[in-house]
Write a protein that holds these residues in place. Structure first.
Motif, PDB file in Angstrom:
ATOM      1  N   SER A   2       0.852  -1.188   0.000  1.00  0.00           N
ATOM      2  CA  SER A   2       0.000   0.000   0.000  1.00  0.00           C
ATOM      3  C   SER A   2       0.885   1.234   0.000  1.00  0.00           C
ATOM      4  O   SER A   2       1.936   1.258   0.631  1.00  0.00           O
ATOM      5  CB  SER A   2      -0.883   0.022   1.242  1.00  0.00           C
ATOM      6  OG  SER A   2      -1.705  -1.114   1.289  1.00  0.00           O
ATOM      7  N   LEU A  45      -1.530   2.091   8.308  1.00  0.00           N
ATOM      8  CA  LEU A  45      -2.642   1.989   7.342  1.00  0.00           C
ATOM      9  C   LEU A  45      -3.937   2.603   7.861  1.00  0.00           C
ATOM     10  O   LEU A  45      -4.624   3.324   7.140  1.00  0.00           O
ATOM     11  CB  LEU A  45      -2.878   0.526   6.979  1.00  0.00           C
ATOM     12  CG  LEU A  45      -2.265   0.061   5.664  1.00  0.00           C
ATOM     13  CD1 LEU A  45      -2.570  -1.406   5.425  1.00  0.00           C
ATOM     14  CD2 LEU A  45      -2.743   0.913   4.508  1.00  0.00           C
ATOM     15  N   ARG A  49      -5.805   5.731   6.155  1.00  0.00           N
ATOM     16  CA  ARG A  49      -7.193   5.710   5.663  1.00  0.00           C
ATOM     17  C   ARG A  49      -7.982   6.874   6.248  1.00  0.00           C
ATOM     18  O   ARG A  49      -8.788   7.512   5.565  1.00  0.00           O
ATOM     19  CB  ARG A  49      -7.869   4.388   6.039  1.00  0.00           C
ATOM     20  CG  ARG A  49      -7.385   3.240   5.202  1.00  0.00           C
ATOM     21  CD  ARG A  49      -8.313   2.030   5.288  1.00  0.00           C
ATOM     22  NE  ARG A  49      -7.704   0.905   4.589  1.00  0.00           N
ATOM     23  CZ  ARG A  49      -7.084  -0.090   5.200  1.00  0.00           C
ATOM     24  NH1 ARG A  49      -7.012  -0.126   6.512  1.00  0.00           N
ATOM     25  NH2 ARG A  49      -6.539  -1.066   4.506  1.00  0.00           N
ATOM     26  N   ARG A  50      -7.761   7.146   7.516  1.00  0.00           N
ATOM     27  CA  ARG A  50      -8.446   8.283   8.145  1.00  0.00           C
ATOM     28  C   ARG A  50      -8.056   9.591   7.446  1.00  0.00           C
ATOM     29  O   ARG A  50      -8.900  10.447   7.195  1.00  0.00           O
ATOM     30  CB  ARG A  50      -8.074   8.360   9.624  1.00  0.00           C
ATOM     31  CG  ARG A  50      -9.097   7.696  10.537  1.00  0.00           C
ATOM     32  CD  ARG A  50      -8.869   8.070  11.987  1.00  0.00           C
ATOM     33  NE  ARG A  50      -7.651   7.483  12.514  1.00  0.00           N
ATOM     34  CZ  ARG A  50      -7.559   6.250  12.975  1.00  0.00           C
ATOM     35  NH1 ARG A  50      -8.623   5.488  12.997  1.00  0.00           N
ATOM     36  NH2 ARG A  50      -6.420   5.789  13.440  1.00  0.00           N
ATOM     37  N   ALA A  52      -7.011   9.974   4.373  1.00  0.00           N
ATOM     38  CA  ALA A  52      -7.593  10.008   3.029  1.00  0.00           C
ATOM     39  C   ALA A  52      -9.075  10.363   3.093  1.00  0.00           C
ATOM     40  O   ALA A  52      -9.583  11.142   2.285  1.00  0.00           O
ATOM     41  CB  ALA A  52      -7.386   8.664   2.336  1.00  0.00           C
ATOM     42  N   THR A  53      -9.764   9.809   4.073  1.00  0.00           N
ATOM     43  CA  THR A  53     -11.192  10.093   4.219  1.00  0.00           C
ATOM     44  C   THR A  53     -11.420  11.545   4.619  1.00  0.00           C
ATOM     45  O   THR A  53     -12.393  12.167   4.211  1.00  0.00           O
ATOM     46  CB  THR A  53     -11.807   9.158   5.280  1.00  0.00           C
ATOM     47  OG1 THR A  53     -11.591   7.812   4.860  1.00  0.00           O
ATOM     48  CG2 THR A  53     -13.297   9.396   5.449  1.00  0.00           C
ATOM     49  N   ARG A  61      -5.206   9.420  -1.789  1.00  0.00           N
ATOM     50  CA  ARG A  61      -5.671   8.044  -1.986  1.00  0.00           C
ATOM     51  C   ARG A  61      -4.621   7.073  -1.494  1.00  0.00           C
ATOM     52  O   ARG A  61      -3.434   7.379  -1.441  1.00  0.00           O
ATOM     53  CB  ARG A  61      -5.939   7.759  -3.460  1.00  0.00           C
ATOM     54  CG  ARG A  61      -7.122   8.489  -4.030  1.00  0.00           C
ATOM     55  CD  ARG A  61      -7.453   8.011  -5.433  1.00  0.00           C
ATOM     56  NE  ARG A  61      -6.332   8.114  -6.352  1.00  0.00           N
ATOM     57  CZ  ARG A  61      -5.783   7.073  -6.956  1.00  0.00           C
ATOM     58  NH1 ARG A  61      -6.241   5.851  -6.769  1.00  0.00           N
ATOM     59  NH2 ARG A  61      -4.774   7.241  -7.781  1.00  0.00           N
ATOM     60  N   ILE A  62      -5.101   5.887  -1.188  1.00  0.00           N
ATOM     61  CA  ILE A  62      -4.195   4.791  -0.849  1.00  0.00           C
ATOM     62  C   ILE A  62      -4.284   3.787  -1.983  1.00  0.00           C
ATOM     63  O   ILE A  62      -5.370   3.317  -2.321  1.00  0.00           O
ATOM     64  CB  ILE A  62      -4.596   4.131   0.474  1.00  0.00           C
ATOM     65  CG1 ILE A  62      -4.537   5.161   1.598  1.00  0.00           C
ATOM     66  CG2 ILE A  62      -3.677   2.957   0.780  1.00  0.00           C
ATOM     67  CD1 ILE A  62      -5.144   4.679   2.889  1.00  0.00           C
ATOM     68  N   THR A  64      -3.124   0.139  -3.642  1.00  0.00           N
ATOM     69  CA  THR A  64      -2.648  -1.180  -3.236  1.00  0.00           C
ATOM     70  C   THR A  64      -2.231  -1.941  -4.482  1.00  0.00           C
ATOM     71  O   THR A  64      -2.676  -1.636  -5.589  1.00  0.00           O
ATOM     72  CB  THR A  64      -3.740  -1.976  -2.495  1.00  0.00           C
ATOM     73  OG1 THR A  64      -4.881  -2.063  -3.338  1.00  0.00           O
ATOM     74  CG2 THR A  64      -4.113  -1.296  -1.192  1.00  0.00           C
TER      75      THR A  64
END
Ligand code: SF4
Length: 66
Positions: A2, A45, A49-50, A52-53, A61-62, A64
């Protein structure tokens, strides 16, 4: 694997991502994110994600894959 990606067109230099994920993101002198690059450690990770949100411009973005 990722990794973080920023859409430089969409990014509005809010700087929120660097506040939420200082382990992986610095800001340049204009407030745009500078990613440290490479693979995101598994331990980051959830925070990534937090971040990115939370991006108001949906520019972070993440990805993969290989
Ligand atoms: S939070 Fe989003 S818009 Fe703000 S600097 Fe980070 S990527 Fe850019």
């Amino acid at each position: 694997m990722s990794a973080l990606r920023v859409d430089p067109i969409a990014c509005r230099a809010h700087g929120l991502c660097a506040e939420l994920l200082p382990e992986a993101i610095d800001l340049d002198e204009w407030g745009y994110p500078v990613l440290r690059g490479g693979e995101l450690p598994a331990g980051l990770l959830a925070d990534a994600r937090r971040a990115a949100t939370a991006c108001p411009a949906l520019a972070l973005r993440i990805t993969t894959g290989r």
